[in-house]
Design a protein around this motif. Structure first.
Motif, PDB file in Angstrom:
ATOM      1  N   ASP A   1       0.819  -1.199   0.000  1.00  0.00           N
ATOM      2  CA  ASP A   1       0.000   0.000   0.000  1.00  0.00           C
ATOM      3  C   ASP A   1       0.852   1.248   0.000  1.00  0.00           C
ATOM      4  N   LEU A   2       0.191   2.369  -0.227  1.00  0.00           N
ATOM      5  CA  LEU A   2       0.862   3.664  -0.166  1.00  0.00           C
ATOM      6  C   LEU A   2       1.421   3.874   1.236  1.00  0.00           C
TER       7      LEU A   2
ATOM      8  N   GLN B   1      -8.905   5.474  -1.218  1.00  0.00           N
ATOM      9  CA  GLN B   1      -9.110   5.964  -2.581  1.00  0.00           C
ATOM     10  C   GLN B   1      -8.522   4.991  -3.602  1.00  0.00           C
ATOM     11  N   THR B   2      -7.388   4.390  -3.278  1.00  0.00           N
ATOM     12  CA  THR B   2      -6.794   3.388  -4.162  1.00  0.00           C
ATOM     13  C   THR B   2      -7.717   2.188  -4.294  1.00  0.00           C
TER      14      THR B   2
ATOM     15  N   ALA C   1     -12.825  12.117   0.136  1.00  0.00           N
ATOM     16  CA  ALA C   1     -11.851  12.739   1.038  1.00  0.00           C
ATOM     17  C   ALA C   1     -12.558  13.518   2.140  1.00  0.00           C
TER      18      ALA C   1
ATOM     19  N   GLY D   1       3.001   6.481   4.246  1.00  0.00           N
ATOM     20  CA  GLY D   1       2.886   7.863   4.692  1.00  0.00           C
ATOM     21  C   GLY D   1       3.040   7.960   6.195  1.00  0.00           C
TER      22      GLY D   1
ATOM     23  N   THR E   1      -4.099  10.605   6.475  1.00  0.00           N
ATOM     24  CA  THR E   1      -3.821  10.837   5.058  1.00  0.00           C
ATOM     25  C   THR E   1      -3.483   9.529   4.365  1.00  0.00           C
ATOM     26  N   HIS E   2      -2.652   8.716   5.008  1.00  0.00           N
ATOM     27  CA  HIS E   2      -2.282   7.417   4.445  1.00  0.00           C
ATOM     28  C   HIS E   2      -3.521   6.552   4.231  1.00  0.00           C
TER      29      HIS E   2
ATOM     30  N   GLU F   1      -5.641   7.711   1.386  1.00  0.00           N
ATOM     31  CA  GLU F   1      -5.030   7.327   0.114  1.00  0.00           C
ATOM     32  C   GLU F   1      -5.264   5.852  -0.187  1.00  0.00           C
TER      33      GLU F   1
END
Length: 178
Positions: free
Chosen positions: A70-71, A85-86, A167, A73, A78-79, A82
């Motif tokens: 995963d992303l 959203q992914t 968001a 952060g 925020t992580h 994200e």
């Protein structure tokens, strides 16, 4: 034969093509519905090459469904926003294959459980306050459920969610994790 490539490079390229084809095939048909012949056809190789490179359909499945990282952060909300959203965008073939197969394959269930536990542990280590492991497990499970509802059950409100709206809606929900 591809010019300028060593035998080892050609072999690695063929293995990568087979793995990519397997990810697509498992993602489309699941573990039970995918076949060595279908994977070979998609990769443009003889079925014997699939087995030569990976040994068995199960061994290939285990490699094909490893979840992507995963992303990352430092800011937890925020992580997670994200990541969410992914997950609302198109799922990568390995993730789709794993999720499609996890309820019928003990191996797929173990891969998913290990992945979710790793995500939970990482998130809990980054959190402060009480019950970090439980709070992290609830967040990971929630995103997992949203992924299933969006991509497999096609729950209407999640099908065409706007990224900006998402968001805004998740800001308060995820903000309580710091």
């Amino acid at each position: 034969m591809q010019q300028g490539m060593t035998r080892a490079e050609r072999r690695a390229a063929t293995a990568a093509r087979i793995l990519e084809a397997a990810q697509e095939e498992f993602g489309t048909h699941g573990e039970d519905g995918a076949t060595i012949r279908g994977i070979a056809r998609r990769a443009g190789v003889d079925p014997s090459l699939v087995l030569q490179h990976y040994g068995s359909k199960q061994a290939l499945f285990t490699l094909a469904v490893r979840p992507a990282v995963d992303l990352a952060g430092d800011d937890i909300p925020t992580h997670l926003a994200e990541v969410l959203q992914t997950r609302l965008r198109e799922l990568p073939a390995p993730t789709r294959a794993l999720m499609r197969s996890m309820l019928t394959s003990p191996e797929a269930a173990a891969v998913m459980r290990d992945y979710l536990q790793e995500r939970t542990d990482n998130l809990a280590r980054a959190m402060t306050g009480d019950h970090t492991e439980l709070r992290a497990a609830l967040m990971v499970s929630s995103i997992f459920g949203i992924t299933i509802a969006r991509h497999f059950l096609e729950l209407a409100p999640l099908m065409n969610v706007d990224a900006d709206e998402l968001a805004l809606l998740t800001e308060n929900w995820l903000g309580s994790l710091d």
